[in-house]
Design an enzyme around this catalytic site. Structure first.
Site, mmCIF file in Angstrom:
data_model
loop_
_atom_site.group_PDB
_atom_site.id
_atom_site.type_symbol
_atom_site.label_atom_id
_atom_site.label_comp_id
_atom_site.label_asym_id
_atom_site.label_seq_id
_atom_site.Cartn_x
_atom_site.Cartn_y
_atom_site.Cartn_z
ATOM 1 N N LYS A 173 29.284 27.077 23.630
ATOM 2 C CA LYS A 173 29.059 27.064 24.751
ATOM 3 C C LYS A 173 27.940 28.313 25.464
ATOM 4 O O LYS A 173 28.563 28.528 26.442
ATOM 5 C CB LYS A 173 30.351 26.143 26.206
ATOM 6 C CG LYS A 173 30.123 25.813 27.575
ATOM 7 C CD LYS A 173 29.055 24.601 27.487
ATOM 8 C CE LYS A 173 28.564 24.139 28.943
ATOM 9 N NZ LYS A 173 27.764 22.967 28.808
ATOM 10 N N ASP A 206 28.397 20.280 24.997
ATOM 11 C CA ASP A 206 28.181 18.755 25.780
ATOM 12 C C ASP A 206 27.186 17.739 25.113
ATOM 13 O O ASP A 206 27.974 16.376 24.886
ATOM 14 C CB ASP A 206 28.268 18.639 27.188
ATOM 15 C CG ASP A 206 27.372 19.832 27.273
ATOM 16 O OD1 ASP A 206 27.153 20.770 26.536
ATOM 17 O OD2 ASP A 206 27.024 20.767 28.445
#
Ligand code: NAI
Length: 335
Positions: A173, A206
């Protein structure tokens, strides 16, 4: 010669699945000198520490352990024994092969799912560095180091090469955590550059979660920091039939602790319902580590035969068999 192995039954469903795995390993004919040690929520409360010294001593001496799950109190109480064990023994690589089993009915049964997850096992948000800044404001520190990131990346790429895997996907991330995940990613790139024969790609966590659900067959080796590795492991287990079947290994330079991905499953503990496949398959990894490759392959083939027949499966994978009945079927299939 018998191989010395520390056996940690754990708690919850741990004693049931550990007994099953022990029986299955013994049935291969490989001689193991089992050294059982107690580690459970009850023992922690009694001795006043999450990780009694005799447990560490036994694993350090034997260098190999087979471990059932141990309950961790939620939102308070003792630290996670699993996190402490991995840190104290420097078990830096958590390796979790996620593969479809023949005959097992799942939502994804038509897809050739076969991936291996490499989760950094010693730092990230699992460093246990938390405090209350002021009342009602809490802080957890996410630690990412070059040392640990390079080490897990090396391990994943070396594994990919040795096992004829063609692609490594680093999951991160770093668009948000530019420093910490950014460092992890730079280390992955550095190691990837030394292995041009392995395809390297990067994916934000994600998106990776969505891609895993939509196109699980496109993944090969996944390389993740600790927290994402933890979450993605359970997600991936869900793709192939659930936590009852996915094995794992915590690898250090010298010491290896083999354990399933699943936890102590208090909802089904003590009722003979637990699926021991995950821990038996972790034992297959242990036998390979002990270089008992023929026995490992026989045990894996026995598990697959029982699934292909589909007659003696536990409730979590659509059957009605007990833990013991499934284990008996695997042992019978060994012959
Ligand atoms: P869990 O993995 O124990 O259970 C999640 C769900 O999967 C439950 O519905 C359970 O019944 C099912 N399940 C898990 N293993 C199964 C098996 N072998 N056969 C059939 N069904 C199975 O996760 P949960 O409930 O989040 O955690 C329970 C406790 O376990 C917590 O205290 C947690 O900290 C601990 N834990 C320990 C681990 C370890 O010792 N390595 C790993 C993960 C959790």
């Amino acid at each position: 010669m018998a191989y010395p192995v520390t056996l940690i039954a754990g708690d919850g469903i741990g004693p049931e699945v550990a007994a099953a795995a022990q029986r299955a390993v013994d049935a291969t004919g490989v001689k193991i000198e089992w050294h059982p040690v107690e580690l459970s929520a009850a023992v922690m409360a009694k001795v006043g520490t999450e990780l009694p010294e005799n447990v560490l001593e036994s694993i350090r001496r034997d260098k190999v352990a087979l471990k059932g799950p141990v309950t961790t109190p939620i939102a308070g109480g003792f630290k996670s024994v699993n996190v402490s064990l991995r840190k104290k023994l420097d078990l830096f690589a958590n390796v979790r092969p996620v593969k479809r089993l023949p005959g097992l009915k799942t939502r994804y049964m038509d897809l050739p799912i076969d991936m291996v997850i490499f989760r950094e096992n010693t730092e990230d948000l699992y460093s246990g560095l938390e405090h209350e800044v002021v009342k009602d404001v809490a802080q957890s520190l996410k630690i990412i180091t070059r040392y640990a990131s390079i080490r897990i990346a090396n391990y994943a790429f070396e594994y990919a090469k040795a096992n004829h895997r063609h692609k490594v996907t680093a999951v991160h991330k770093a668009n948000i955590m530019k420093l910490s995940d950014g460092l992890f990613l730079r280390c992955c790139r550095e190691v990837a550059a030394q292995h041009p024969e392995v395809t390297y790609e990067e994916m934000i966590v994600d998106n990776a979660s969505m891609q895993l659900v939509m196109r699980p067959e496109t993944f090969d080796v996944l390389l993740l920091p600790n927290l994402y590795g933890d979450i993605v492991s359970d997600l991936a287990a869900g793709l192939v039939g659930g936590l009852g079947i996915v094995p794992g290994a915590n690898m250090g330079e010298e010491i290896a602790v083999f354990e399933a991905v699943h936890g102590s499953a208090p909802d089904i503990a003590g009722r003979g319902l637990a699926n021991p496949t995950a821990l038996i398959a972790s034992s297959v990894m242990m036998l390979r580590h002990l270089r008992e490759v023929e026995a490992a392959e026989r045990l894996q083939a026995a598990i697959e035969r029982v699934y292909a027949e589909g007659k003696t499966l536990t409730g979590d994978v659509g059957g009605t068999a007990s833990t013991e009945q499934f284990t008996d079927a695997v042992i019978a299939a060994l012959a």
